[in-house]
Design an enzyme around this catalytic site. Sequence first.
Site, PDB file in Angstrom:
ATOM      1  NE  ARG A 144       9.134 -15.065 -47.729  1.00  0.00           N
ATOM      2  CZ  ARG A 144       9.934 -16.128 -47.779  1.00  0.00           C
ATOM      3  NH1 ARG A 144       9.976 -17.006 -46.791  1.00  0.00           N
ATOM      4  NH2 ARG A 144      10.675 -16.335 -48.844  1.00  0.00           N
ATOM      5  CB  THR A 164      11.047 -24.677 -43.973  1.00  0.00           C
ATOM      6  OG1 THR A 164      11.901 -23.843 -44.714  1.00  0.00           O
ATOM      7  CG2 THR A 164       9.655 -24.113 -43.936  1.00  0.00           C
ATOM      8  CB  THR A 191      11.213 -21.019 -43.082  1.00  0.00           C
ATOM      9  OG1 THR A 191      12.503 -21.508 -43.433  1.00  0.00           O
ATOM     10  CG2 THR A 191      10.985 -19.709 -43.806  1.00  0.00           C
ATOM     11  CG  ASP A 223      13.806 -17.583 -49.918  1.00  0.00           C
ATOM     12  OD1 ASP A 223      14.729 -18.352 -50.235  1.00  0.00           O
ATOM     13  OD2 ASP A 223      12.888 -17.919 -49.151  1.00  0.00           O
ATOM     14  CB  SER A 229       7.787 -17.879 -49.681  1.00  0.00           C
ATOM     15  OG  SER A 229       7.767 -19.107 -48.986  1.00  0.00           O
ATOM     16  CB  SER A 230       8.727 -22.553 -52.511  1.00  0.00           C
ATOM     17  OG  SER A 230       9.496 -21.936 -53.499  1.00  0.00           O
ATOM     18  N   GLY A 278      12.364 -25.826 -49.377  1.00  0.00           N
ATOM     19  CA  GLY A 278      12.673 -24.821 -50.386  1.00  0.00           C
ATOM     20  C   GLY A 278      11.761 -24.962 -51.590  1.00  0.00           C
TER      21      GLY A 278
HETATM   22  O1  DON Z   1      10.307 -19.501 -48.183  1.00  0.00           O
HETATM   23  C1  DON Z   1      10.883 -20.389 -48.792  1.00  0.00           C
HETATM   24  O2  DON Z   1      10.426 -20.908 -49.782  1.00  0.00           O
HETATM   25  C2  DON Z   1      12.209 -20.905 -48.266  1.00  0.00           C
HETATM   26  N1  DON Z   1      12.881 -19.911 -47.498  1.00  0.00           N
HETATM   27  C3  DON Z   1      11.961 -22.134 -47.472  1.00  0.00           C
HETATM   28  C4  DON Z   1      13.233 -22.767 -47.029  1.00  0.00           C
HETATM   29  C5  DON Z   1      13.065 -24.173 -46.714  1.00  0.00           C
HETATM   30  O3  DON Z   1      12.080 -24.792 -46.912  1.00  0.00           O
HETATM   31  C6  DON Z   1      14.220 -24.807 -46.149  1.00  0.00           C
HETATM   32  N2  DON Z   1      13.873 -26.106 -45.708  1.00  0.00           N
HETATM   33  N3  DON Z   1      13.634 -27.051 -45.463  1.00  0.00           N
END
Ligand code: DON
Length: 571
Positions: free
Chosen positions: A108, A378, A396, A420, A449-450, A471
């Site tokens: 990350r 992502t 991502t 985030d 993060s998710s 997300g």
């Molecule tokens: O880390 C995370 O949870 C987000 N930055 C992920 C972003 C995301 O999944 C965008 N896409 N589809």
Amino acid sequence: MLVPKPLVAGAIVLWITASALPLPAQESAVAPRAGPTAISTRDMVVSVSRPASEIGSQVLNQGGNAVDAAVATAFGLAVAWPEAGNIGGGGFMLIVRAGEEPVFIDYRETAPAAATREMFADGKPPSQYKLVGVPGTVRGLALAHEKFGRLPWDKLIAPAIALAEHGVIVNDALAGSLNGALAKSPDFPELRRVYAPPEGRDKWQAGDKLVQPQLAVTLRLIAIEGPDAFYLGRIAEQIVVEMQRGGGLITKEDLAGYQPLERRPIHGTYRGYDIYAPSPPSSGGICLVEMLNIVEGFDLRKHPRWSSRTVHVMTEAMKRAYADRARYLGDSDFVRIPPQLTTKEYASDLAKTISLAKTTPSEQLAPEIKLAKESEQTTHFSVIDRGGMAVSNTYTLEQSFGAKIVVRGAGFLLNNEMGDFNPQPGITTRDGQIGTAANEVRPKKRMLSSMCPTIVCRDGEPVLVTGSPGGRTIINTVFNVLVNRLEYEQPLEEAVDGLRHHHQWFPDRISLEGSRIKRHPNLVRELEALGHTVTTRYARQGDAHSIARDPRTKRLEGVADPRIDGWAVGN
Ligand code: DON
């Protein structure tokens, strides 16, 4: 996250999944080795991009293992799926090896040393330069390779270099992605130059070729000099110059000091299966296990999968887990996370608070959090090799095309992952902004993060590999796929294709996929009768490219999520 995320997926997903469950015989008779779905008894790669999956599959065929294939696929996606595949972002890789403890590689992004708690507190849209986190992908992939890879590093990057040099043949999904980025980025000249459509045209279309010569040079440096080219060498200099150009915070020292971490994944169980998923700084593993533990006591399968009863119980679990996410979760190197969140006892106490007759309003679930007034790019990929090693990787740039900043001279995009962090300390809103302390900005901290790359095992062997972009919806997408597969024993294609639902505590509403709700004509009305607010305005939720493995026959089934063009390849 600065704003609630839309539910449409735009990420890279590569999954390898294995299943203990028998699959219908007629499927195996016709299933091809490659395509949107594929069958093999040897190995499998599934990602959002055909050329990237093919790169991973070639590496497996040349004697590489699942980690080699994952590294090669990740570099391939950085060329072939620029909205999310990356070297300028970060992510998580989960690795399961036969007879060994599962390993979680956390690459990350981190906040630059000059970041401050208040840097986004004024609530104004921040400059994209200030949103760039210190990228983790290159050292993360290098760590995975150094510990577990088999083939030489440069050999794993070579196919991506060739793809950047000779060009990616654009399909409809990539054309749409590039056209979308160009339409939304009038103020990013380098992005417009690097991803410009063929001479004389103002739009990309299927059949065009995307050639990226500067990215090829950058990748070649990483292949020859190793990850230090990115963190200490010429690429680091190019990043720092780019940051200075736009008022970004990342320095030479930030890049030199970045380190990926090897962590223990979160482990849970569900009906005899072992679930492995990311530990903090992702909220994915804790929330996923908490939700599975809560619903385990409700005997879901006594009711049809898309009955209002099952959707209601799952939603109540989601609301409670996402309230805990806001309450407690952040980078565990900075905040203490209560260990009980993933225990069966804790889930059983929460389950007792669920009424089958009425939804619990979100405001009652975390009353101590004061409420103020008031995209998702992502990608996930999965790999399983012929030795049974499985890799689940989600990485991502945060939003589609990240910060939209292409490092001049280097041909790659930077993330906007700082979005985030909780932007405004103390300000939590009913529309989904969170302001709790656990995920406030701090220098060198990882933003919450998710992302939830997940591997399910039975008796120590992988039976399912999955994950998704999307997300905050990611965790619920994985939850849906796991319930479909482990509780309702659906064939993988059905488990991936079925209607998904999402609730994230706030906004206090269930989102049901608009593209699939017609299959379930009474569901909205029945959920509303239980007190839920329901929206169907988001067409799709995530894309979960998955692999199932039958441990008895070793049969692998790869399924690219039909919500987006993806590709499964087995040897
Ligand atoms: O880390 C995370 O949870 C987000 N930055 C992920 C972003 C995301 O999944 C965008 N896409 N589809």
